[in-house]
Design an enzyme around this catalytic site. Structure first.
Site, PDB file in Angstrom:
ATOM      1  N   SER A   8       0.837  -1.206   0.000  1.00 45.68           N
ATOM      2  CA  SER A   8       0.000   0.000   0.000  1.00 45.68           C
ATOM      3  C   SER A   8       0.866   1.248   0.000  1.00 45.68           C
ATOM      4  O   SER A   8       1.700   1.439   0.894  1.00 45.68           O
ATOM      5  CB  SER A   8      -0.893   0.011   1.242  1.00 45.68           C
ATOM      6  N   HIS A  31      -1.205  -1.248  -4.168  1.00 44.37           N
ATOM      7  CA  HIS A  31      -2.496  -0.992  -3.518  1.00 44.37           C
ATOM      8  C   HIS A  31      -2.627   0.510  -3.270  1.00 44.37           C
ATOM      9  O   HIS A  31      -1.760   1.120  -2.634  1.00 44.37           O
ATOM     10  CB  HIS A  31      -2.518  -1.773  -2.202  1.00 44.37           C
ATOM     11  N   ASP A  33      -4.960   3.475  -1.757  1.00 47.08           N
ATOM     12  CA  ASP A  33      -6.057   3.743  -0.823  1.00 47.08           C
ATOM     13  C   ASP A  33      -6.672   5.107  -1.098  1.00 47.08           C
ATOM     14  O   ASP A  33      -6.034   6.143  -0.885  1.00 47.08           O
ATOM     15  CB  ASP A  33      -5.528   3.694   0.614  1.00 47.08           C
ATOM     16  N   MET A  35      -9.402   7.697   0.066  1.00 44.58           N
ATOM     17  CA  MET A  35     -10.209   8.022   1.258  1.00 44.58           C
ATOM     18  C   MET A  35     -10.818   9.411   1.096  1.00 44.58           C
ATOM     19  O   MET A  35     -10.145  10.328   0.613  1.00 44.58           O
ATOM     20  CB  MET A  35      -9.337   8.013   2.511  1.00 44.58           C
ATOM     21  N   HIS A  64      -8.385   0.606  -3.619  1.00 40.25           N
ATOM     22  CA  HIS A  64      -9.245   0.342  -2.460  1.00 40.25           C
ATOM     23  C   HIS A  64      -9.987   1.634  -2.132  1.00 40.25           C
ATOM     24  O   HIS A  64      -9.387   2.574  -1.613  1.00 40.25           O
ATOM     25  CB  HIS A  64      -8.377  -0.127  -1.274  1.00 40.25           C
ATOM     26  N   MET A  66     -12.266   3.811  -0.054  1.00 38.30           N
ATOM     27  CA  MET A  66     -12.892   4.025   1.255  1.00 38.30           C
ATOM     28  C   MET A  66     -13.655   5.340   1.174  1.00 38.30           C
ATOM     29  O   MET A  66     -13.251   6.357   1.730  1.00 38.30           O
ATOM     30  CB  MET A  66     -11.818   4.036   2.352  1.00 38.30           C
ATOM     31  N   MET A 135     -11.135  -6.498   5.942  1.00 36.47           N
ATOM     32  CA  MET A 135     -10.297  -5.505   6.636  1.00 36.47           C
ATOM     33  C   MET A 135      -9.875  -6.070   7.989  1.00 36.47           C
ATOM     34  O   MET A 135     -10.711  -6.522   8.777  1.00 36.47           O
ATOM     35  CB  MET A 135     -11.067  -4.194   6.844  1.00 36.47           C
ATOM     36  N   ASP A 173      -6.120  -6.683   4.618  1.00 40.60           N
ATOM     37  CA  ASP A 173      -5.555  -5.333   4.595  1.00 40.60           C
ATOM     38  C   ASP A 173      -5.610  -4.770   6.004  1.00 40.60           C
ATOM     39  O   ASP A 173      -6.695  -4.607   6.568  1.00 40.60           O
ATOM     40  CB  ASP A 173      -6.383  -4.475   3.623  1.00 40.60           C
TER      41      ASP A 173
END
Ligand code: DX5
Ligand code: ZN
Length: 220
Positions: A8, A31, A33, A35, A64, A66, A135, A173
């Site tokens: 990540s 990866h 993320d 957010m 990913h 979020m 998660m 993760d």
């Protein structure tokens, strides 16, 4: 299916992303993320940065999300050419329709579950997705401790996938390190995300090899 390592970049130097991608050349995925400061109490990066990462990354991009309102925003991430797009079950109104939209745009479709979200209501959706993300920390930040309480959830989903003969990957993760990756693999995970463990290491390539070796030896 061989174990896959997906470092990540949340723990990478955001001012040097091209160089940080080079450090993880030996991995299988990168990866990313995303957010939105609503679904989680943190804000990272969005569509323009993912678009550019997809263009320059030597590795396939594992997004990913979020973010709230995944139904509205996730298809755009698939359109960047990202190879895998994972949205949260808690943020999607119509997960089957959304998974189909992601696949129609050429991405693998992933469904993520927060620690407090049980997997049972989603077992009927396994035919519609390519990966289930369990998660193993509360989403939002890197560097948290692995939640051993998630091991039964990993084992449940792995058992159902194998019983049905499906080819759905199980990703973990949060808190994955040389101390925890074997437990996740034993339980049935086969795609390992690791942020601080890889980017906090002087030798990211060696850490990736170590995680891969441990996970492979404990592979379910
Ligand atoms: C957390 C993110 C993770 C994070 C993991 O919400 O989804 O991908 O980068 O970081 P570590 O491996 O440090 O727990
Ligand atoms: Zn993540």
């Amino acid at each position: 299916m061989a174990v896959q390592i997906s470092p990540s970049i949340l723990s990478a130097d955001f001012a040097n992303l091209a160089a940080e991608l080079e450090r993880i050349r030996d991995a299988d995925w990168v990866h990313v993320d995303v957010m939105d400061q609503h679904f989680v109490p943190n804000l990272t990066l969005g569509l323009p940065v993912v678009e550019r990462l997809v263009q320059v990354s030597p590795l396939p991009v594992d997004v990913h999300l979020m973010i709230e309102d995944a139904d509205r925003w996730a298809p755009g991430y698939a359109e960047t050419g990202a190879s895998s797009v994972t949205f949260h079950a808690e943020a999607a109104q119509a997960p089957i329709r959304l998974a189909r939209e992601l696949r129609a745009r050429g991405a693998r479709a992933g469904l993520a579950l927060r620690p407090a979200t049980p997997v049972e209501p989603y077992l009927d959706l396994l035919d519609e997705i390519d990966m289930l993300l369990v998660m193993t920390v509360e989403p939002g930040f890197g560097g948290q401790s692995f939640l051993d309480a998630m091991l039964p959830k990993i084992a449940t989903v792995r058992r159902v996938i194998d019983d049905r003969g499906l080819d759905v990957w199980v990703q973990v993760d949060g808190g994955i390190s040389a101390d925890t990756v074997a437990r996740a693999a034993d339980a049935g995970a086969n795609v390992m995300v690791a942020g601080s463990a890889v980017y906090g290491s002087q030798d990211a390539g060696a850490r990736i090899a170590e995680l891969r070796d441990l996970a492979t030896r404990h592979r379910h």
